[in-house]
Design a protein around this motif. Structure first.
Motif, mmCIF file in Angstrom:
data_model
loop_
_atom_site.group_PDB
_atom_site.id
_atom_site.type_symbol
_atom_site.label_atom_id
_atom_site.label_comp_id
_atom_site.label_asym_id
_atom_site.label_seq_id
_atom_site.Cartn_x
_atom_site.Cartn_y
_atom_site.Cartn_z
ATOM 1 N N GLN A 22 2.492 -10.065 2.234
ATOM 2 C CA GLN A 22 2.263 -10.660 0.417
ATOM 3 C C GLN A 22 2.710 -9.734 -0.287
ATOM 4 O O GLN A 22 1.877 -8.146 0.088
ATOM 5 C CB GLN A 22 0.466 -11.184 1.306
ATOM 6 N N GLY A 23 2.590 -9.981 -1.600
ATOM 7 C CA GLY A 23 2.705 -8.897 -2.499
ATOM 8 C C GLY A 23 4.190 -8.626 -2.630
ATOM 9 O O GLY A 23 3.967 -7.095 -3.622
ATOM 10 N N LEU A 24 5.053 -8.554 -2.044
ATOM 11 C CA LEU A 24 6.514 -8.316 -2.310
ATOM 12 C C LEU A 24 6.908 -9.209 -2.727
ATOM 13 O O LEU A 24 7.497 -10.167 -1.964
ATOM 14 C CB LEU A 24 6.806 -7.444 -0.333
ATOM 15 N N LEU A 25 8.261 -8.635 -3.946
ATOM 16 C CA LEU A 25 8.842 -9.281 -3.968
ATOM 17 C C LEU A 25 10.482 -8.631 -3.680
ATOM 18 O O LEU A 25 10.486 -7.738 -3.405
ATOM 19 C CB LEU A 25 8.920 -9.011 -5.629
ATOM 20 N N GLY A 26 11.139 -10.212 -3.920
ATOM 21 C CA GLY A 26 12.292 -10.051 -3.374
ATOM 22 C C GLY A 26 12.800 -9.969 -1.695
ATOM 23 O O GLY A 26 12.293 -9.806 -1.492
ATOM 24 N N GLU A 27 13.946 -9.313 -1.633
ATOM 25 C CA GLU A 27 13.820 -8.898 -0.325
ATOM 26 C C GLU A 27 13.870 -7.451 0.145
ATOM 27 O O GLU A 27 14.245 -7.528 1.856
ATOM 28 C CB GLU A 27 15.500 -8.866 0.063
ATOM 29 N N SER A 28 12.749 -6.987 -0.457
ATOM 30 C CA SER A 28 11.763 -6.099 0.062
ATOM 31 C C SER A 28 11.326 -6.035 1.470
ATOM 32 O O SER A 28 10.755 -4.950 2.017
ATOM 33 C CB SER A 28 10.771 -5.005 -1.073
ATOM 34 N N CYS A 29 10.543 -7.943 1.726
ATOM 35 C CA CYS A 29 10.075 -7.630 2.751
ATOM 36 C C CYS A 29 11.186 -7.506 4.594
ATOM 37 O O CYS A 29 10.251 -7.599 5.245
ATOM 38 C CB CYS A 29 9.633 -9.269 2.958
ATOM 39 N N LEU A 30 11.802 -7.279 4.456
ATOM 40 C CA LEU A 30 12.935 -7.038 5.186
ATOM 41 C C LEU A 30 12.832 -5.701 5.973
ATOM 42 O O LEU A 30 12.861 -5.785 7.380
ATOM 43 C CB LEU A 30 14.224 -6.880 5.171
ATOM 44 N N ASP A 31 12.380 -4.709 5.216
ATOM 45 C CA ASP A 31 11.920 -3.552 5.513
ATOM 46 C C ASP A 31 11.162 -3.305 6.443
ATOM 47 O O ASP A 31 11.026 -2.178 7.180
ATOM 48 C CB ASP A 31 11.501 -2.410 4.173
#
Length: 70
Positions: A22-31
């Motif tokens: 939550q609170g992450l935009l784009g594909e940065s969640c993949l990190d």
């Protein structure tokens, strides 16, 4: 988006674990996938993007202009 990025981890009654960023935009969640796999000693079986994947961060500029007044 408000607040800090978060990862919400849920342990289900059957022992399976799910997580959502939550609170992450784009594909940065993949990190966070590899980090979670290491922390949980698990592997990802299924994943899906949320609507935040297609959102982009907006930066507002504060501009000042000198204006000659007659």
């Amino acid at each position: 988006m408000t607040g800090q990025p978060r990862v919400v981890v849920t342990v289900n009654p059957d022992g399976s674990v799910s997580a959502e960023t939550q609170g992450l935009l784009g594909e940065s969640c993949l990190d966070y996938v590899a980090v979670l796999e290491d922390l949980l000693d698990a592997r990802t079986v299924r994943s899906a993007y949320t609507a935040d994947r297609d959102r982009v961060a907006t930066v507002l500029a504060d501009e000042q202009h000198d204006v000659d007044r007659a």
